[in-house]
Scaffold this motif. Structure first.
Motif, PDB file in Angstrom:
ATOM      1  N   THR A   1     -19.578   0.626 -62.193  1.00  0.00           N
ATOM      2  CA  THR A   1     -18.441   0.998 -61.361  1.00  0.00           C
ATOM      3  C   THR A   1     -18.926   1.294 -59.947  1.00  0.00           C
ATOM      4  OG1 THR A   1     -17.259   1.917 -63.251  1.00  0.00           O
ATOM      5  CG2 THR A   1     -16.588   2.699 -61.078  1.00  0.00           C
TER       6      THR A   1
ATOM      7  N   TYR B   1     -12.272   3.543 -57.099  1.00  0.00           N
ATOM      8  CA  TYR B   1     -13.233   3.182 -58.136  1.00  0.00           C
ATOM      9  C   TYR B   1     -12.962   1.723 -58.481  1.00  0.00           C
ATOM     10  CZ  TYR B   1     -14.275   8.113 -58.802  1.00  0.00           C
ATOM     11  OH  TYR B   1     -14.656   9.417 -58.618  1.00  0.00           O
TER      12      TYR B   1
ATOM     13  N   GLU C   1     -13.903  -1.467 -60.945  1.00  0.00           N
ATOM     14  CA  GLU C   1     -14.529  -1.974 -62.155  1.00  0.00           C
ATOM     15  C   GLU C   1     -15.436  -3.148 -61.763  1.00  0.00           C
ATOM     16  OE1 GLU C   1     -11.253  -3.383 -64.493  1.00  0.00           O
ATOM     17  OE2 GLU C   1     -10.320  -1.401 -64.590  1.00  0.00           O
TER      18      GLU C   1
END
Length: 128
Positions: A99, A40, A42
């Motif tokens: 994201t 994941y 940011e």
């Protein structure tokens, strides 16, 4: 015979590059010839330039990013698969506001990452 690996049993690492990763399956969890990692990113998160001695498949599940391979830039939106050949210097960047969710698959249980310029990707220490 096979076995089940529960995601909750695998360690989650938040890294200093705006990326959180979790090995879903690899040699440590019992595989012998494959590995799967979930990432994941940011906003602005990235994986610095590096390479592996084996092929890698990257699958963008959500969000939008950029894959850079040998100084060539490739758009990497959700639904895309990037095929990274062995020994190819590459990096991944989240270019969207949301994201970016990505899987990485390796045909090796314990793929080694060789960082370019000795980039150090470190877990973020929890705040006290």
């Amino acid at each position: 015979m096979g076995f089940i690996i529960h995601k909750s049993s695998q360690g989650l690492e938040k890294l200093n590059t705006g990326r959180t990763r979790q090995w879903l399956a690899n040699g440590q969890s019992g595989t012998t010839s494959t590995a799967l990692i979930e990432n994941y990113f940011e906003e602005g998160g990235f994986v610095p330039p590096h390479y592996h001695r084996t092929e890698e498949l990257l699958i963008c599940l959500e969000g939008h990013g950029l894959v850079i391979m040998n100084d060539a830039y490739y758009d990497f939106p959700a639904g895309s698969v990037a095929v990274i050949e062995p020994m190819t210097v590459h990096e991944v960047r989240n270019t969207g506001k949301e994201t970016m969710h990505m899987l990485g698959f390796f045909p090796e249980a314990d793929p080694k990452t060789i960082w370019i310029d000795n980039d150090e990707v470190l877990p973020v220490k929890p705040e006290a």
